[in-house]
Design a protein around this motif. Structure first.
Motif, PDB file in Angstrom:
ATOM      1  N   ALA A 259       0.836  -1.203   0.000  1.00 55.31           N
ATOM      2  CA  ALA A 259       0.000   0.000   0.000  1.00 55.31           C
ATOM      3  C   ALA A 259       0.872   1.254   0.000  1.00 55.31           C
ATOM      4  N   ASN A 260       1.936   1.260   0.813  1.00 52.71           N
ATOM      5  CA  ASN A 260       2.845   2.408   0.826  1.00 52.71           C
ATOM      6  C   ASN A 260       3.561   2.569  -0.503  1.00 52.71           C
ATOM      7  N   LEU A 261       3.983   1.449  -1.105  1.00 50.88           N
ATOM      8  CA  LEU A 261       4.687   1.528  -2.390  1.00 50.88           C
ATOM      9  C   LEU A 261       3.788   2.108  -3.477  1.00 50.88           C
ATOM     10  N   ILE A 262       2.531   1.680  -3.531  1.00 48.54           N
ATOM     11  CA  ILE A 262       1.602   2.213  -4.528  1.00 48.54           C
ATOM     12  C   ILE A 262       1.380   3.705  -4.303  1.00 48.54           C
ATOM     13  N   ALA A 263       1.107   4.085  -3.055  1.00 45.81           N
ATOM     14  CA  ALA A 263       0.847   5.500  -2.759  1.00 45.81           C
ATOM     15  C   ALA A 263       2.067   6.357  -3.057  1.00 45.81           C
ATOM     16  N   ASN A 264       3.263   5.898  -2.682  1.00 42.77           N
ATOM     17  CA  ASN A 264       4.479   6.676  -2.917  1.00 42.77           C
ATOM     18  C   ASN A 264       4.758   6.833  -4.406  1.00 42.77           C
ATOM     19  N   THR A 265       4.508   5.779  -5.173  1.00 36.43           N
ATOM     20  CA  THR A 265       4.743   5.860  -6.616  1.00 36.43           C
ATOM     21  C   THR A 265       3.742   6.801  -7.276  1.00 36.43           C
ATOM     22  N   LEU A 266       2.474   6.701  -6.895  1.00 34.41           N
ATOM     23  CA  LEU A 266       1.476   7.606  -7.465  1.00 34.41           C
ATOM     24  C   LEU A 266       1.773   9.054  -7.097  1.00 34.41           C
ATOM     25  N   VAL A 269       4.577  10.207  -9.365  1.00 35.09           N
ATOM     26  CA  VAL A 269       4.085  10.423 -10.731  1.00 35.09           C
ATOM     27  C   VAL A 269       3.330  11.747 -10.833  1.00 35.09           C
ATOM     28  N   LEU A 270       2.553  12.063  -9.795  1.00 33.72           N
ATOM     29  CA  LEU A 270       1.697  13.242  -9.845  1.00 33.72           C
ATOM     30  C   LEU A 270       2.403  14.539  -9.460  1.00 33.72           C
ATOM     31  N   THR A 271       3.541  14.447  -8.778  1.00 37.21           N
ATOM     32  CA  THR A 271       4.172  15.668  -8.275  1.00 37.21           C
ATOM     33  C   THR A 271       5.517  15.982  -8.914  1.00 37.21           C
ATOM     34  N   ASP A 272       6.135  15.035  -9.583  1.00 29.95           N
ATOM     35  CA  ASP A 272       7.451  15.269 -10.182  1.00 29.95           C
ATOM     36  C   ASP A 272       7.296  15.322 -11.693  1.00 29.95           C
ATOM     37  N   PRO A 273       7.368  16.519 -12.300  1.00 31.07           N
ATOM     38  CA  PRO A 273       7.158  16.645 -13.754  1.00 31.07           C
ATOM     39  C   PRO A 273       8.135  15.804 -14.557  1.00 31.07           C
ATOM     40  N   ILE A 376      -1.026   0.109 -10.734  1.00 31.60           N
ATOM     41  CA  ILE A 376      -0.820   1.494 -11.187  1.00 31.60           C
ATOM     42  C   ILE A 376      -1.005   1.597 -12.696  1.00 31.60           C
ATOM     43  N   GLU A 377      -0.558   0.581 -13.424  1.00 33.18           N
ATOM     44  CA  GLU A 377      -0.726   0.592 -14.878  1.00 33.18           C
ATOM     45  C   GLU A 377      -2.205   0.637 -15.259  1.00 33.18           C
ATOM     46  N   VAL A 378      -3.039  -0.153 -14.573  1.00 33.82           N
ATOM     47  CA  VAL A 378      -4.481  -0.126 -14.833  1.00 33.82           C
ATOM     48  C   VAL A 378      -5.049   1.260 -14.537  1.00 33.82           C
ATOM     49  N   LEU A 379      -4.673   1.821 -13.395  1.00 32.72           N
ATOM     50  CA  LEU A 379      -5.186   3.138 -13.002  1.00 32.72           C
ATOM     51  C   LEU A 379      -4.811   4.209 -14.019  1.00 32.72           C
ATOM     52  N   LEU A 380      -3.546   4.268 -14.419  1.00 32.30           N
ATOM     53  CA  LEU A 380      -3.105   5.303 -15.353  1.00 32.30           C
ATOM     54  C   LEU A 380      -3.668   5.084 -16.755  1.00 32.30           C
ATOM     55  N   ASP A 381      -3.904   3.824 -17.106  1.00 38.34           N
ATOM     56  CA  ASP A 381      -4.507   3.543 -18.413  1.00 38.34           C
ATOM     57  C   ASP A 381      -5.970   3.963 -18.438  1.00 38.34           C
ATOM     58  N   ARG A 382      -6.680   3.710 -17.327  1.00 35.36           N
ATOM     59  CA  ARG A 382      -8.103   4.063 -17.267  1.00 35.36           C
ATOM     60  C   ARG A 382      -8.306   5.557 -17.056  1.00 35.36           C
ATOM     61  N   LEU A 383      -7.411   6.191 -16.304  1.00 34.80           N
ATOM     62  CA  LEU A 383      -7.549   7.626 -15.993  1.00 34.80           C
ATOM     63  C   LEU A 383      -6.236   8.332 -16.332  1.00 34.80           C
ATOM     64  N   SER A 408      -3.451  11.009   2.435  1.00 39.08           N
ATOM     65  CA  SER A 408      -4.432  11.393   1.424  1.00 39.08           C
ATOM     66  C   SER A 408      -3.713  11.749   0.130  1.00 39.08           C
ATOM     67  N   LEU A 409      -4.321  11.421  -1.000  1.00 35.89           N
ATOM     68  CA  LEU A 409      -3.783  11.786  -2.310  1.00 35.89           C
ATOM     69  C   LEU A 409      -4.962  12.157  -3.212  1.00 35.89           C
ATOM     70  N   PRO A 410      -5.524  13.342  -3.007  1.00 33.99           N
ATOM     71  CA  PRO A 410      -6.705  13.750  -3.780  1.00 33.99           C
ATOM     72  C   PRO A 410      -6.347  14.082  -5.223  1.00 33.99           C
ATOM     73  N   VAL A 411      -7.151  13.592  -6.150  1.00 35.85           N
ATOM     74  CA  VAL A 411      -6.889  13.809  -7.583  1.00 35.85           C
ATOM     75  C   VAL A 411      -8.177  14.203  -8.293  1.00 35.85           C
ATOM     76  N   ARG A 412      -7.988  14.851  -9.460  1.00 33.76           N
ATOM     77  CA  ARG A 412      -9.094  15.167 -10.365  1.00 33.76           C
ATOM     78  C   ARG A 412      -8.806  14.568 -11.727  1.00 33.76           C
ATOM     79  N   PHE A 413      -9.877  14.318 -12.470  1.00 31.31           N
ATOM     80  CA  PHE A 413      -9.768  13.757 -13.804  1.00 31.31           C
ATOM     81  C   PHE A 413     -11.114  13.921 -14.497  1.00 31.31           C
ATOM     82  N   ALA A 414     -11.138  13.718 -15.797  1.00 27.67           N
ATOM     83  CA  ALA A 414     -12.398  13.801 -16.529  1.00 27.67           C
ATOM     84  C   ALA A 414     -13.265  12.601 -16.184  1.00 27.67           C
ATOM     85  N   PRO A 415     -14.519  12.824 -15.763  1.00 30.43           N
ATOM     86  CA  PRO A 415     -15.389  11.691 -15.432  1.00 30.43           C
ATOM     87  C   PRO A 415     -15.574  10.769 -16.633  1.00 30.43           C
TER      88      PRO A 415
END
Length: 468
Positions: A259-266, A269-273, A376-383, A408-415
């Motif tokens: 769980a920590n590895l997934i959260a840290n990787t996401l 991905v979201l904070t380091d351009p 993570i691959e499924v998540l990024l592929d779907r969103l 917490s890791l709040p995100v937005r995306f197109a529904p």
């Protein structure tokens, strides 16, 4: 007159008093706010091994150097895993209610033993885990990751910690140990509640234990292709209690670290351009990205649990018999002796300490990697348009001596519309879903997830063995 025990002359506290005028606590606000900064301060003051204080202001040595971490992890003859060698415990300086209890209370599981006993128990765990088909594991991950994405896809907003990273590992692991689909969410909630130490943690703990006890009974009568069955039938001839304990260790360890590895990787991905540009541009594969995170932000910062078997020299420090030694995994990964440029890519380099090393190296690391990178691959592929919904500076962690858990890791995306029907996943022959008598876990007497005041729970194995 003070009743605080005076540290004996040979303990790390006196060494620190003589050299630096005091010790840094690994359980205070400084360590929780920015552990990496504290590690670098300790490295500057003491070198690759530093005297520190753990909960209850008990002395210990924190290993900061990469080479020194490997030395401790790989040399059981000098640094034993058995906590009964801890001098402070033998001499009565450890409070009965210490928060370190689960990490320093000996039980006959592979991660608390050395020598032939350890070899027997670990062989059962490793060889049973190796029987899983890696493609089958990834099918489970894909299935559950898609289910979790379906639940948030239409909203356009989600908190990925409770909605994704905290749930996916346990959903997969419940399948691997042999529990049915419908029980996965209950175990997810119970395990999280138990680890957070809420007022319902004891109830959650009992529920997890009762579920595993029922599973062991069922699998002894009707074995199938799952971890419980394979541990039971392994030539090591584990007792029912040993099977239960190791199921519990695998389940909880895999949950928290993955769980920590997934959260840290996401988060990365979201904070380091640079990270996201490299990943989306095809210059870095997701497994490469995971390895970078395992170097920079490992799921476990510190491992409690080595005790010096005799007087020895470590990193220039005189360590005495019975001293507690902590493996500083995150600190070792940042050792300037092996990473003079912390910003440089470590692509292809798996010499990090994220899974420790030596005879106690994490036996389930490949399963953890498979859950993280496939999920993570499924998540990024779907969103694919995921964006952080807050400024990165607003992210917060819950810190402990061993790890930091992103809250917490709040995100937005197109529904997006979720698929009308979930594709069926073919189960391997012998899976519980094909069994004539499927395992039916015990039902909880009440929901084990009600938040409340935190209090320390008695360790599950103490109740199991009747010593708590």
């Amino acid at each position: 007159m003070s009743t605080t025990p005076t540290p004996p002359p040979e303990c790390p506290a006196h060494a620190a008093a003589a050299t630096a005028g005091g010790l840094h606590r690994l359980h205070g606000a400084e360590a929780q706010a920015d552990p990496l900064a504290l590690y670098e301060k300790l490295r500057a003051e003491h070198g690759p091994v530093a005297p520190v204080l753990v909960s209850g202001d008990l002395p210990a040595w924190l290993v900061l150097g990469h080479r020194e971490n490997l030395d401790v992890a790989r040399t059981s003859s000098r640094f034993a895993r058995d906590p009964r060698g801890w001098r402070d415990m033998r001499e009565g300086r450890v409070p009965a209610d210490t928060p370190l209890g689960p990490m320093v209370s000996w039980v006959p599981v592979c991660n608390f033993t050395d020598g032939p006993v350890h070899e027997r128990l670990r062989a059962a765990v490793v060889e049973s885990l190796e029987r899983f088909d890696k493609r089958g594991i990834r099918r489970y991950v894909t299935r559950f990751a898609n289910q979790l994405v379906d639940q948030i896809a239409g909203e356009g907003y989600a908190d990925l910690v409770p909605a994704f990273s905290d749930q996916l590992p346990m959903l997969v692991m419940t399948q691997l140990i042999g529990a049915p689909d419908e029980h996965g969410p209950l175990l997810v909630n119970a395990a999280r509640d138990m680890l957070q130490g809420t007022e319902t943690a004891l109830q959650s703990d009992r529920y997890v234990t009762a579920t595993l006890e029922a599973l062991v009974v069922e699998r002894k009568a009707r074995p199938v292709r799952d971890l419980a069955s394979w541990l039971i039938e392994h030539p090591a001839n584990l007792s029912d209690t040993e099977v239960l304990m190791h199921l519990r260790v695998v389940l909880i360890a895999a949950y928290e670290t993955t769980a920590n590895l997934i959260a840290n990787t996401l988060r990365t991905v979201l904070t380091d351009p640079r990270f996201r540009a490299s990943l989306s541009g095809g210059h870095m594969t997701l497994p490469d990205a995971l390895e970078q995170v395992l170097w920079d932000d490992p799921p476990i910062n510190t491992i409690i649990g080595r005790w010096a078997t005799g007087d020895t020299l470590l990193g220039g420090q005189q360590v005495k018999a019975g001293d507690m030694v902590l493996l500083g995994l995150a600190a070792g990964n940042a050792d300037p002796q092996i990473r003079p440029d912390p910003e440089a890519s470590v692509r292809g380099n798996r010499s990090h300490l994220a899974f420790s090393s030596g005879p106690h190296e994490c036996p389930g690391q490949d399963i953890g990697r498979a859950i993280a990178d496939t999920g993570i691959e499924v998540l990024l592929d779907r969103l694919p348009d995921l964006q952080l919904a807050v400024d990165a500076s607003e992210l917060q962690w819950r810190g402990t001596l061993m790890s930091r858990h992103l809250l917490s890791l709040p995100v937005r995306f197109a529904p997006r519309s979720a698929p009308n029907a979930e594709p069926q996943v073919e189960q391997p022959a012998g899976h519980p879903e094909h069994a004539e008598h499927a395992f039916v876990p015990p039902q909880p007497t009440a929901a084990p997830v009600v938040p409340g005041r935190r209090r320390r729970a008695v360790s599950w194995w103490r109740r199991l063995l009747g010593i708590g």
